[in-house]
Motif scaffolding. Sequence first.
Motif, mmCIF file in Angstrom:
data_model
loop_
_atom_site.group_PDB
_atom_site.id
_atom_site.type_symbol
_atom_site.label_atom_id
_atom_site.label_comp_id
_atom_site.label_asym_id
_atom_site.label_seq_id
_atom_site.Cartn_x
_atom_site.Cartn_y
_atom_site.Cartn_z
ATOM 1 N N ALA A 126 0.824 -1.207 0.000
ATOM 2 C CA ALA A 126 0.000 0.000 0.000
ATOM 3 C C ALA A 126 0.858 1.257 0.000
ATOM 4 C CB ALA A 126 -0.927 -0.004 1.214
ATOM 5 N N ARG A 127 1.933 1.227 0.765
ATOM 6 C CA ARG A 127 2.819 2.386 0.817
ATOM 7 C C ARG A 127 3.389 2.690 -0.575
ATOM 8 N NH1 ARG A 127 4.852 4.594 5.113
ATOM 9 N NH2 ARG A 127 4.465 2.766 6.432
ATOM 10 N N GLU A 128 3.781 1.622 -1.290
ATOM 11 C CA GLU A 128 4.358 1.799 -2.617
ATOM 12 C C GLU A 128 3.306 2.289 -3.618
ATOM 13 O OE1 GLU A 128 7.781 -0.623 -4.855
ATOM 14 O OE2 GLU A 128 5.893 -1.745 -4.724
ATOM 15 N N ILE A 129 2.095 1.756 -3.520
ATOM 16 C CA ILE A 129 1.019 2.193 -4.419
ATOM 17 C C ILE A 129 0.712 3.667 -4.211
ATOM 18 C CG2 ILE A 129 -1.454 1.944 -4.914
ATOM 19 C CD1 ILE A 129 -1.133 -1.057 -4.328
ATOM 20 N N LEU A 130 0.583 4.086 -2.961
ATOM 21 C CA LEU A 130 0.271 5.484 -2.690
ATOM 22 C C LEU A 130 1.416 6.398 -3.106
ATOM 23 C CD1 LEU A 130 -1.563 5.182 0.745
ATOM 24 C CD2 LEU A 130 -2.558 5.569 -1.500
ATOM 25 N N ALA A 131 2.651 5.926 -2.939
ATOM 26 C CA ALA A 131 3.796 6.725 -3.381
ATOM 27 C C ALA A 131 3.762 6.938 -4.888
ATOM 28 C CB ALA A 131 5.100 6.051 -2.971
ATOM 29 N N ALA A 132 3.294 5.924 -5.635
ATOM 30 C CA ALA A 132 3.177 6.061 -7.089
ATOM 31 C C ALA A 132 2.152 7.131 -7.458
ATOM 32 C CB ALA A 132 2.785 4.718 -7.711
ATOM 33 N N LEU A 187 -6.683 8.729 -6.527
ATOM 34 C CA LEU A 187 -5.249 8.495 -6.632
ATOM 35 C C LEU A 187 -4.695 8.665 -8.037
ATOM 36 C CD1 LEU A 187 -5.005 5.391 -4.263
ATOM 37 C CD2 LEU A 187 -4.503 7.787 -3.724
ATOM 38 N N GLY A 188 -5.545 8.712 -9.041
ATOM 39 C CA GLY A 188 -5.038 8.808 -10.402
ATOM 40 C C GLY A 188 -4.354 7.543 -10.875
ATOM 41 N N LEU A 189 -4.636 6.441 -10.204
ATOM 42 C CA LEU A 189 -4.085 5.131 -10.563
ATOM 43 C C LEU A 189 -5.215 4.195 -10.948
ATOM 44 C CD1 LEU A 189 -1.590 4.674 -7.561
ATOM 45 C CD2 LEU A 189 -1.051 5.582 -9.838
ATOM 46 N N LYS A 190 -4.848 3.115 -11.629
ATOM 47 C CA LYS A 190 -5.827 2.114 -12.018
ATOM 48 C C LYS A 190 -5.349 0.728 -11.606
ATOM 49 C CE LYS A 190 -7.753 4.752 -15.880
ATOM 50 N NZ LYS A 190 -8.089 4.754 -17.332
#
Length: 568
Positions: free
Chosen positions: A267-273, A295-298
């Motif tokens: 989760a930390r890595e995903i949020l950092a992305a 988050l602008g992620l998919k």
Amino acid sequence: MKRAFALRAAAMLGALTLGACDAAFPGMDSAETALDIPDIESGELSEETMKTVTKTLSQDSFEGRMPGTEGESKTVAYLTERFEAAGLEPGNGDSWVQDVPLVEITGRDFAPLTITGGDSALAYEYGPEWVGVTYREEAATQIAGSEMVFVGYGINAPERGWNDYEGIDVTGKTVVILVNDPDWETPGLTGTFGGKAMTYYGRWTYKYEEAARQGAAAALIVHDTEPASYGWNVVESSWSGPQAYPQYGDNPPPRTRMNGWVQKDVAREILAAAGEDLDSLSQAAKQEDFEAVELGLKASTSFSSDSRSFSSRNVIGILPGSEAADEYVIHTAHWDHLGRCTPAPDGDDICNGAVDNATGTAALVALAEAHAKAGAPRRSLVFLAVTAEESGLLGAYYYASNPVFPLDRTVGGINMDAFLMAGPAKDVTVVGPGKSQLDTFLEAALESDGRVATPNPSPEAGYYYRSDHFAFAKQGVPMLYIDGGEDLIDGGREAGEAVAEDYRANRYHGPKDEYDENWDWSGVMADLDLYYRIGRTLAMSTSWPNWNEGDEFRAVRDESCSASDAGC
């Protein structure tokens, strides 16, 4: 012999003390002084029965007692045999069982969880880094390019002025959720969500339900050992392999396509992305004015599922009462465990569930034997071994929704879930003290032992919402949930905490929860005698204990009891 009047006064004081320690509540009902608490002697309880039943149910041949398997068939047959031999009668008419309709869904061929939209694509391996399941009976599950939203603790609680979903539409999206409640790190037991004590809003069951109500396609809970109260090994074992769910029928409740967990570092890595920091967002999520973050992620993943519908079974025996046979005192324990699960380093993949909960199931048999030997009490005693607790209290919920014995004629009861072999203790641990007038019956029994009640030392773990009594409490039936004490005669609290931590870290929900011939049963038998005296006191009493005034379950009980002239 107990001195009933003096004990009632002492018990009421003890219960008030407990309430101040474990959960916020307005106080005991003034009707407490009117409770009828008869004098009860100890029962003729068999340690050999406890050993034999626990050892039998946790043999490899029972394959971890997974509902819907040959292990269930062996378990139900064995419990039926033992209940009958104990002197009980069939509890469901002329049958010993109650069918519980379930569906089993087994995921396979899991693709990695991939995250795109950052500087580079991220991919995570199923098992070590994430787990996911579906509650839908579909052959294929696909999450394809689902927009991700961080929704804090994923709570919508209007009565507490809290809504993590306010102002955001998560329809078709993947929500990322923190485990537990916003104030879980708050010292003490006061706060919007009970401070250190977990509420139902902190449980994963609620978070998935709310995500589905909000229209999310997928929900991913961020695992964190301290607020979850268990390690990733427990998540991986519990959420991989076959999963049992209720058969929803033609009008199912809202369901996501996938529910799952991710490791905290993942989760930390995903949020950092996404240009975000997990720690900062976690702190922001503790505030009432928190706003969800797109988050602008998919997220994408896929897997296949094999589904089968089947009926599991609750096992029910009854010792009919001599005078008020239509009033019932219930004892519950779950017979099921996880079946085959993530292998241990030695290759052992059978989660035998010796402590969890072959011991509690054995206690049903031993208590039944003792009560039958003592003769029929005034009220009927019900012994209910429920299925699918590990899948979300499904057997208990089914019984509470389809009771064999009317709930407004059920006085109350005791739930037994996992006896640790720690040796004798000066105390017992009460999960959810201060909630009902059953505390008075507990304190009366403890006083004659010279023991004390200790509030749950880990209220943040939410144990009150994690065992079968909760299904009955939601329907208004007062239930006690008591664990073994941690203030051991040999070694005190330090030794007790060490035993509990060793079990959580090395055996809980894993293949090494196995029967041990060298176990010390003395503490378990002392606790079992306590349960015997509480159950028999309730069965000999004329009182109808209620939830304390202001408790969350009081209104449900009052409504149930007023629905008919015969109720409560």
